[in-house]
Design a protein around this motif. Structure first.
Motif, mmCIF file in Angstrom:
data_model
loop_
_atom_site.group_PDB
_atom_site.id
_atom_site.type_symbol
_atom_site.label_atom_id
_atom_site.label_comp_id
_atom_site.label_asym_id
_atom_site.label_seq_id
_atom_site.Cartn_x
_atom_site.Cartn_y
_atom_site.Cartn_z
ATOM 1 N N LEU A 318 4.461 -2.716 -7.397
ATOM 2 C CA LEU A 318 3.890 -1.829 -6.378
ATOM 3 C C LEU A 318 4.984 -1.072 -5.633
ATOM 4 C CD1 LEU A 318 1.509 -0.806 -4.696
ATOM 5 C CD2 LEU A 318 1.674 -2.867 -3.321
ATOM 6 N N THR A 319 6.038 -1.764 -5.238
ATOM 7 C CA THR A 319 7.134 -1.094 -4.529
ATOM 8 C C THR A 319 7.781 -0.025 -5.400
ATOM 9 O OG1 THR A 319 7.555 -3.141 -3.307
ATOM 10 C CG2 THR A 319 9.282 -1.479 -3.279
ATOM 11 N N ALA A 320 8.018 -0.351 -6.669
ATOM 12 C CA ALA A 320 8.627 0.627 -7.578
ATOM 13 C C ALA A 320 7.711 1.820 -7.800
ATOM 14 C CB ALA A 320 8.962 -0.045 -8.907
ATOM 15 N N ALA A 321 6.391 1.591 -7.864
ATOM 16 C CA ALA A 321 5.455 2.691 -8.100
ATOM 17 C C ALA A 321 5.421 3.643 -6.910
ATOM 18 C CB ALA A 321 4.061 2.140 -8.374
ATOM 19 N N VAL A 322 5.427 3.105 -5.694
ATOM 20 C CA VAL A 322 5.402 3.965 -4.513
ATOM 21 C C VAL A 322 6.714 4.737 -4.387
ATOM 22 C CG1 VAL A 322 5.208 3.986 -1.997
ATOM 23 C CG2 VAL A 322 3.767 2.453 -3.337
ATOM 24 N N ARG A 323 7.835 4.087 -4.633
ATOM 25 C CA ARG A 323 9.121 4.788 -4.578
ATOM 26 C C ARG A 323 9.206 5.873 -5.645
ATOM 27 N NH1 ARG A 323 13.318 -0.304 -3.622
ATOM 28 N NH2 ARG A 323 12.988 -0.466 -1.355
ATOM 29 N N ASP A 324 8.651 5.598 -6.813
ATOM 30 C CA ASP A 324 8.655 6.609 -7.869
ATOM 31 C C ASP A 324 7.816 7.815 -7.464
ATOM 32 O OD1 ASP A 324 9.179 7.419 -10.741
ATOM 33 O OD2 ASP A 324 6.984 7.359 -10.748
ATOM 34 N N ALA A 325 6.683 7.572 -6.792
ATOM 35 C CA ALA A 325 5.842 8.686 -6.339
ATOM 36 C C ALA A 325 6.569 9.519 -5.292
ATOM 37 C CB ALA A 325 4.530 8.153 -5.783
ATOM 38 N N LEU A 326 7.267 8.863 -4.375
ATOM 39 C CA LEU A 326 8.001 9.597 -3.343
ATOM 40 C C LEU A 326 9.154 10.396 -3.949
ATOM 41 C CD1 LEU A 326 8.147 6.845 -0.579
ATOM 42 C CD2 LEU A 326 6.745 8.896 -0.563
ATOM 43 N N GLY A 327 9.857 9.801 -4.910
ATOM 44 C CA GLY A 327 10.982 10.515 -5.515
ATOM 45 C C GLY A 327 10.556 11.606 -6.483
ATOM 46 N N LYS A 328 9.457 11.368 -7.208
ATOM 47 C CA LYS A 328 9.008 12.348 -8.207
ATOM 48 C C LYS A 328 8.579 13.658 -7.566
ATOM 49 C CE LYS A 328 6.482 10.702 -11.447
ATOM 50 N NZ LYS A 328 5.329 10.113 -12.182
ATOM 51 N N PHE A 329 8.040 13.584 -6.372
ATOM 52 C CA PHE A 329 7.549 14.782 -5.701
ATOM 53 C C PHE A 329 8.492 15.239 -4.598
ATOM 54 C CE2 PHE A 329 3.929 12.818 -7.659
ATOM 55 C CZ PHE A 329 3.248 13.887 -8.207
ATOM 56 N N CYS A 330 9.790 14.861 -4.755
ATOM 57 C CA CYS A 330 10.867 15.370 -3.891
ATOM 58 C C CYS A 330 10.591 15.075 -2.424
ATOM 59 C CB CYS A 330 11.075 16.869 -4.088
ATOM 60 S SG CYS A 330 11.467 17.343 -5.785
ATOM 61 N N GLU A 331 9.994 13.923 -2.166
ATOM 62 C CA GLU A 331 9.746 13.566 -0.781
ATOM 63 C C GLU A 331 10.897 12.772 -0.172
ATOM 64 O OE1 GLU A 331 7.458 14.646 1.132
ATOM 65 O OE2 GLU A 331 6.633 15.798 -0.498
ATOM 66 N N VAL A 332 11.833 12.293 -1.020
ATOM 67 C CA VAL A 332 12.993 11.587 -0.504
ATOM 68 C C VAL A 332 14.015 12.624 -0.067
ATOM 69 C CG1 VAL A 332 14.830 9.956 -1.037
ATOM 70 C CG2 VAL A 332 12.559 9.655 -2.038
#
Length: 570
Positions: A318-332
């Motif tokens: 779950l943690t990896a999936a949420v971080r991937d979503a944030l990084g994939k859409f340039c939210e980081v």
């Protein structure tokens, strides 16, 4: 001596069970709507009167029941969902205990009209306090129509402790939202006292979130999707800028069932580490698909607590999936380096002739000589000849304070006039000399030593007292907006806002109801320049969502919340 142990009557046993399953009108709606979903309904209508105190009606177009099934459905532990104990580990339905209808019928007057598609006529049953009043054939459409009236009529203690209509309606909307967010392909409607509150057409999940919480809410969502051999996680998480102090819109669903899971909630918040301030919450809608044998839903009668066989592994997924979503859409956010004093790097031009840099050095320099400075430039002295001019006028400055004597804390200092000073006197023009440290703290001398004041907390206290006085005396000033702002709330938050309208008006807000859970902000309190009124109202409603209906506590919380947002941010 005669025996003292005896079996309880079914009506008493049902009332005892109803205390666990049916806690308030929202529990009735949850159980009846879940049964309608399990019956394969594509359209479900919920009609509520007086927040469920007077009447609750749930109408669906599912497969309905036969005459025998309709009568048997009100018996304890009568269910069509499971047949043996092993079926508990292969559940694909919302209900399975067979206690809901029996518990409802034990504490209310229930009327059921139901018909199957292959039957010519349906069945009508009237039950009051677990006793069947009548059963007769009736002409009705395919599906089921449950009408629950006079809830807790035979349990006056439970009915007495029900909250206000606004609070109970908010609980109904919360329970209703937990179901409609799982089944976006079903058409739901909700009416209260003849007014349509929700009309949710069948569509996609993002459209359902937009219909329930508002269009702007769904626009701030990022999709999450991960498929593993252990579980599948899909749904949406909020952008970091959507963080709030009290979110209230964090939803976990497992195999179509809502659950509360603080451990997984911590996993989501961990993924936002250093992206949101500490203590803030983010809304999310996450759906787990796991093997029914790997979870246990038979823990609590409300079925909101679920145990997982591989909690730690799912936590990491779950943690990896949420971080991937944030990084994939340039939210980081990218790292912002300090560019002050950095060289200006020109754009590379392949046709331009670039000369290599020519190094320069002093061939006479020797670091091992006794006087390196003389070898570099023997004619330039290290100390300027006119150094006395640099210290002219310093004899007029006060000398340094000597070290304190033994037992003296701050050393000798001028005794101030007042022993204790309030934040108002420190910030006034007539206050003694004070200092500001790192833009956060105020320091001033008092008779007993040094007083250090948190600038932000002092301002919060001043504004809190001011707002409380304005609310009690109804003397708040309103700043009219040139262009009114429109703010949209979730249905449960809109009900709470309607209850807060008098208190908000005493603070200086000028709001008007536009219908459809939308409100126009025509004016705001004076002194909150620079704050977004839409976001401010959403935060105020969120901060008061867990309070009771007591006016004193509402006024105190509203004044404190507004003071915290309007105070000096350090």
């Amino acid at each position: 001596m005669s025996d003292v142990i005896h079996l309880l009557p079914d009506s008493v046993a049902n009332q005892i069970a109803a205390g666990e399953v049916i806690q308030r009108p929202a529990s009735v709606i949850k159980e009846l709507v879940e049964n309608a979903v399990d019956a394969g309904a594509k359209t479900i209508h919920v009609v509520v009167v007086d927040a469920g105190r007077t009447s609750i009606q749930v109408i669906d177009d599912g497969k309905g029941m036969s005459e025998t099934d309709a009568r048997l459905s009100f018996e304890r532990h009568a269910t069509s969902k499971i047949a043996q104990a092993d079926d508990l580990f292969a559940l694909h339905t919302m209900g399975f205990r067979g206690e809901a209808l029996a518990s409802i019928a034990a504490v209310a007057h229930v009327e059921l009209q139901t018909r199957r598609e292959e039957d010519e006529v349906g069945t009508r049953i009237l039950i009051a306090g677990s006793k069947v009043v009548s059963q007769e054939p009736v002409s009705c459409p395919v599906g089921s129509n449950f009408k629950v009236e006079n809830l807790f009529f035979n349990v006056p203690a439970r009915r007495k402790f029900l909250k206000s209509n606004a609070t109970e309606l908010s609980n109904i909307l919360t329970a209703f939202e937990r179901v409609v967010l799982v089944y976006p392909d079903i058409h739901f409607t909700l009416h209260h006292n003849g007014t349509e509150m929700l009309n949710l057409k069948a569509g996609s999940l993002r459209q359902r979130i937009s219909d329930v919480f508002g269009r702007q809410y769904s626009q701030d969502m990022l999709p999450v999707e991960v498929h593993t051999a252990m579980c599948t996680i899909t749904g949406f998480v909020s952008k970091p800028e959507g963080a709030r102090k009290k979110s209230g819109h964090d939803y976990f669903f497992v195999n179509g069932r809502y659950m509360k899971h603080p451990y997984f909630h911590k996993a989501v918040i961990t993924a936002y580490d250093r992206l949101i301030p500490e203590g803030m919450q983010v809304p999310y809608f996450l759906y787990f698909e796991v093997e029914p044998a790997d979870i246990d839903v038979n823990i609590h009668p409300t079925k909101t607590e679920i145990k997982f066989e591989n909690e730690q592994a799912i936590w990491q997924i779950l943690t990896a999936a949420v971080r991937d979503a944030l990084g994939k859409f340039c939210e980081v956010p990218a790292i912002d380096f300090d560019t002050q004093g950095s060289p200006d790097i020109p754009i590379f031009d392949p046709e331009r002739q670039v000369d290599p840099p020519q190094p320069r050095y002093n061939p006479d320099y020797n670091p091992f000589t006794s006087n390196p400075s003389s070898s570099r430039n023997s004619s330039q002295p290290r100390t300027p000849s006119s150094w006395e001019a640099l210290y002219q006028g310093l004899e007029k400055e006060p000398s340094f304070t000597p070290a304190p004597e033994e037992g003296e804390v701050f050393g000798p200092m001028t005794e101030p006039k007042d022993d204790i000073q309030t934040p108002e006197t420190i910030l006034s023009d007539k206050s003694p000399l004070h200092y500001q440290y790192k833009g956060k703290y105020l320091m001033t001398a008092v008779k007993s030593g040094l007083m250090i004041i948190d600038q932000y907390r002092a301002d919060v206290r001043i504004l809190y007292d001011r707002y409380m006085e304005q609310m009690s005396s109804h003397t708040a000033n309103t700043q009219k907006l040139l262009f009114p702002e429109v703010v949209q709330f979730a249905p449960s938050d809109a009900v709470l806002l309607e209850k807060l309208l008098p208190e908000l008006a005493n603070l200086g807000f000028d709001l008007s109801d536009l219908g459809g859970n939308s409100f126009a902000v025509n004016g705001v309190p004076t002194g909150i320049d620079g704050l977004d009124p839409v976001r401010l109202l959403q935060q105020l409603v969120g901060d008061t969502s867990t309070l009771t209906s007591q006016v004193a506590s509402l006024n105190s919380q509203l004044a404190l919340s507004l003071a915290r947002h309007a105070a000096i941010q350090t």
